[in-house]
Design an enzyme around this catalytic site. Structure first.
Site, short mmCIF file in Angstrom:
data_model
loop_
_atom_site.label_atom_id
_atom_site.label_comp_id
_atom_site.label_asym_id
_atom_site.label_seq_id
_atom_site.Cartn_x
_atom_site.Cartn_y
_atom_site.Cartn_z
CE LYS A 1 -4.09 -1.80 -0.30
NZ LYS A 1 -3.78 -3.23 -0.43
C1 LIG Z 1 -9.94 -2.23 -1.91
C2 LIG Z 1 -9.36 -2.95 -0.74
N1 LIG Z 1 -10.06 -3.01 0.40
C3 LIG Z 1 -9.58 -3.64 1.49
C4 LIG Z 1 -8.34 -4.24 1.49
C5 LIG Z 1 -7.90 -4.98 2.70
O1 LIG Z 1 -6.71 -4.53 3.26
P1 LIG Z 1 -5.74 -5.55 4.01
O2 LIG Z 1 -4.99 -6.32 2.99
O3 LIG Z 1 -4.85 -4.65 4.82
O4 LIG Z 1 -6.60 -6.41 4.87
C6 LIG Z 1 -7.56 -4.19 0.33
C7 LIG Z 1 -6.23 -4.81 0.29
O5 LIG Z 1 -5.63 -5.01 -0.73
C8 LIG Z 1 -8.08 -3.54 -0.82
O6 LIG Z 1 -7.39 -3.50 -1.97
#
Ligand SMILES: Cc1ncc(COP(=O)(O)O)c(C=O)c1O
Length: 384
Positions: free
Chosen positions: A182
């Site tokens: 990210k």
């Molecule tokens: C659009 C979106 N929402 C939520 C998430 C969830 O984040 P995490 O991977 O930190 O759980 C991601 C992760 O790639 C994402 O791309």
């Protein structure tokens, strides 16, 4: 031959030194460094409450859970998103209702979402695809008119703005991810941001097993066993991860500036190509990924052409409504299904060298030229 990945985290000696300090402190769980990370995030985002958690998915889950959704309640979201968005809704026993996206941004189509509102609809979850917050005035005004809560999935959009306002200080509650790829990373991590005191008070105990006070508060002076007030989860962020996040936050601007520069170079290089169309970008975006639409049915061909030249590309995402988990729903989403055949994510990461960028551009242009694809003018629909 050197290969070029789609995304890559950028961690160095500074992050390692911060982690070493946490090791030396002998307090590895959620403690003073997580608190400091939350304070820095609050200041940066200009928002009253930030609750740091272990993933972006947890952030979405506790934000939604704190809204008090009942089984059968509905939450509107785009189908074209990472499955985490929908799974966070499913985890609350509410039902995800999948909507279309705008082809030029791949963000929630607000008019389409409005048509899917029913008496059970409680919330709307715009996803800031690739880092772009788009049509948020329309989302917020629809929510106001129809009495819905707005839970922003800003996993891609840490550091982006919308009409001058920082993402995190717009809707009821905003959820960020700090996973390895990210805009900034904690290794793994996430955060919930809200200006709503009542909502923050409901989210906080859900982070650590429903306890009124966490282990660090008890350790640092507040005596007595914790009272457990609501059902909760084990979603806290560790000080090890927070230490990485704090260092990354301090470096955010250099990451953002370079990624914006790469996006500008790609946009300029692809502007005259017929079959390969970039998404709409704004200067307010902290770009997370770079996605094009390959509109002549040759997306998979371009993908393998790039692969043969050691350039990675990807498809983000399989529309959620096409997953077996949601086979009982099967809404009609023709725009999303067509876009699913067109989208291709090209390499974008902070450490990309100018040579890497030129290699990607040359390959995409050579692919297009081979089939004589050119257009004289690029048109982007006007939008907010
Ligand atoms: C659009 C979106 N929402 C939520 C998430 C969830 O984040 P995490 O991977 O930190 O759980 C991601 C992760 O790639 C994402 O791309």
């Amino acid at each position: 031959m050197k290969s070029i990945p789609i995304q890559r985290p950028y961690l160095g000696e500074e992050e390692l030194a911060a982690v070493r300090d946490v090791f030396s402190s002998r307090w590895l769980g959620m403690g003073p460094v997580t608190r400091a990370f939350e304070e820095s995030l609050k200041e940066f985002l200009g928002v009253k409450h930030v609750i740091a958690v272990n993933t972006g998915t947890s952030a979405l889950h506790i934000a939604l859970d704190a809204l008090g959704l009942a089984p059968g309640d509905e939450v509107l979201l785009p189908s074209l998103t990472f499955i985490a968005s929908a799974q966070a809704i499913v985890a609350t026993a509410a039902r995800p209702v999948f909507c279309e996206v705008y082809p030029e941004t791949l963000t929630l189509d607000v008019a389409d979402a409005a048509q899917r509102i029913t008496p059970r609809t409680r919330a709307i979850m715009p996803v800031h695809y690739a880092g772009l917050a788009y049509a948020m005035d329309e989302v917020l005004s629809l929510a106001r008119q129809r009495g819905l809560r707005v839970v922003e999935d800003a996993a891609h959009a840490f550091g982006s703005r919308y009409k001058g306002r920082m993402i995190g200080a717009l809707g009821d509650v905003t959820c960020f991810s700090f996973d390895p790829i990210k805009n900034i990373t904690c290794g793994e991590g996430g955060a919930v941001a809200t200006g709503d005191d009542e909502l923050a008070a409901r989210i906080l105990p859900r982070r650590v097993l429903g306890m009124e006070r966490d282990t660090w508060s008890r350790h640092s002076g507040q005596r007595g066993p914790a009272r457990v007030v609501v059902p909760g989860f084990r979603y806290h962020l560790s000080d090890i991860n927070a230490a990485i996040g704090l260092r990354q936050l301090a470096r955010r601007e250099e990451f953002q500036v370079r990624k914006q520069e790469i996006v500008r170079r790609y946009d300029a290089a692809f502007a005259d190509l017929g079959g390969v169309q970039p998404l709409k970008h704004t200067e307010e975006t902290f770009p997370f990924m770079y996605v094009v639409r390959v509109q002549d049915g040759r997306r998979d061909e371009l993908m393998s052409y790039l692969k043969d030249r050691n350039i990675d590309s990807g498809i983000h995402y399989v529309p959620n409504h096409l997953q077996p988990l949601f086979q009982d729903q099967r809404p009609s989403l023709p725009v999303t299904e067509q876009l699913f055949q067109q989208i291709l994510t090209l390499p974008l990461y902070w450490e990309m060298t100018d040579e890497d960028i030129d290699t990607v551009i040359a390959a995409v242009r050579a692919f297009s030229a081979a089939k004589g694809q050119r257009r004289s003018q690029v048109t982007h629909p006007a939008g907010s």
